[in-house]
Design a protein around this motif. Structure first.
Motif, PDB file in Angstrom:
ATOM      1  N   PHE A  98       3.993   4.476  -6.114  1.00 49.31           N
ATOM      2  CA  PHE A  98       2.618   4.005  -6.019  1.00 49.31           C
ATOM      3  C   PHE A  98       1.637   5.131  -6.295  1.00 49.31           C
ATOM      4  O   PHE A  98       0.592   4.930  -6.908  1.00 49.31           O
ATOM      5  N   LYS A 102      -0.320   3.924  -9.216  1.00 47.65           N
ATOM      6  CA  LYS A 102      -1.275   3.109  -8.467  1.00 47.65           C
ATOM      7  C   LYS A 102      -0.923   1.626  -8.565  1.00 47.65           C
ATOM      8  O   LYS A 102      -1.789   0.753  -8.657  1.00 47.65           O
ATOM      9  N   SER A 103       0.342   1.329  -8.580  1.00 50.83           N
ATOM     10  CA  SER A 103       0.767  -0.062  -8.699  1.00 50.83           C
ATOM     11  C   SER A 103       2.151  -0.201  -8.088  1.00 50.83           C
ATOM     12  O   SER A 103       2.959   0.723  -8.148  1.00 50.83           O
ATOM     13  N   LEU A 104       2.406  -1.355  -7.479  1.00 50.61           N
ATOM     14  CA  LEU A 104       3.734  -1.606  -6.931  1.00 50.61           C
ATOM     15  C   LEU A 104       4.481  -2.664  -7.720  1.00 50.61           C
ATOM     16  O   LEU A 104       5.537  -3.129  -7.293  1.00 50.61           O
TER      17      LEU A 104
END
Lengths: 114, 228
Positions: A98, A102-104
């Motif tokens: 993450f 900045k993303s899962l």
């Protein structure tokens, strides 16, 4: 103990389904945990013997014909601890992933795709 | 669409693989031979009331040492990945409510006491080092929730963890030198069956495991809290 076996199989299949279909990394880890729990239930259900009690000897429980198999219980004890450690490590990877993207969403990580 | 099909095929195969557990495997009528040996000989040989503990700590003690090693490696990996960013972003954490803080002050000593009780009585009652360590770590987690700016003494954690791990191996070697084999608990007197001070070295080993597991899990929690 059939019901525990059935429950274990359901949890294993449900966990694998979650790991294969979900896109969110946290949900994949939750699927792994569910599958882990299912295997624990399966191992415990194998060691159970009808109408017997836990393998703790005292005045009331004296001989080998009154207790269940202690070996699967000991194996599950080991498996639970290892499962905990692996889950914590996977959550750490999720935190690092993450931080990088900045993303899962698993679809945002294309490096190992083919 | 093809992907969905593959997933369904995989799951169906998994179900077909697991179904014999339900239909073919007969429920056991009696213990297997290994278990019979453990159950029959365990109480007299090792003096441990809880036979699962006897299997985990002594008969299969080497496996437990490996398990502790796996837990240590996982903790080391987590510490390695989350080691940076210890100083910044302090003030964004909000204060916990008065309910949580008062409840923590009341419950924390009891939770720690319960954890110590569980790993000290691992050879008598259900429970043991791993369970006790997890209970202790859950108490520390409550403390972290109540006081988000708390500083855990990292070096103390590392010392507890390293010393208990080292003493675990030393006790194993003492068993090799003074009794029957590696991690044999019988180099200490077995004591009265069913009392706290019985079963040779099993309570000592399980206390060390409890301290080690507790310290490791608190380390994991601390790493994860700092990295947010």
């Amino acid at each position: 103990m059939l019901i525990i076996t059935v429950l274990g199989i359901i949890l294993v299949v449900l966990g694998l389904w979650g790991m294969l279909t979900q896109k969110n990394i946290i949900k994949i880890i939750i699927g792994f945990s569910i599958m882990d729990t299912g295997t624990h239930l399966l191992i415990v259900s194998i060691g159970y013997i009808k109408d017997r009690t836990a393998p703790i000897m005292d005045k009331a429980v004296g001989n080998a014909s009154q207790v269940i198999d202690p070996v699967p219980s000991a194996l599950v004890l080991t498996a639970i601890v290892i499962g905990l450690a692996v889950t914590a490590l996977m959550l750490t990877y999720a935190i690092k992933l993450f931080e990088i993207r900045k993303s899962l969403d698993i679809n945002d990580f294309k490096e190992l795709k083919w | 669409m093809v992907k969905q099909l593959f997933i369904i095929i995989t799951l169906v195969f998994l179900v077909i693989m697991l179904l014999p557990l339900m239909t073919e495997v007969k429920p056991f009528e009696d213990l297997s031979l290994v278990s019979q040996k453990y159950v029959n000989a365990g109480p007299d040989e090792l003096g441990s009331q809880n036979l699962v503990t006897a299997v985990v700590v002594t008969y299969r003690g080497l496996d437990t040492l490996g398990e502790v090693a796996v837990l240590f490696i996982a903790t080391a990996g987590i510490g390695f990945f989350l080691r940076k960013k210890a100083v910044e972003e302090k003030d964004m954490k909000s204060k916990a409510s008065v309910l949580v803080r008062t409840g923590t002050a009341l419950l924390l000593p009891l939770i720690l006491l319960l954890g110590v009780y569980i790993f000290l009585h691992g050879h008598l009652t259900p429970g043991g080092g791993f369970q006790g360590g997890v209970v202790i770590a859950s108490g520390i987690l409550l403390l972290m929730l109540a006081q988000s700016d708390i500083k855990i003494n990292i070096s103390l954690l590392y010392w507890i963890e390293s010393l208990s791990g080292a003493f675990y191996v030393i006790i194993g070697i003492l068993g090799l030198a003074l009794a029957g084999g590696f991690l044999d608990n019988r180099f200490l007197p077995l004591g009265d069956f069913g009392r706290l001070f019985s079963a040779g070295a099993i309570p000592i080993i399980y206390s060390l495991i409890g301290l080690k597991v507790g310290a490791e899990l608190v380390g994991i929690l601390n790493n994860m809290q700092r990295s947010q």
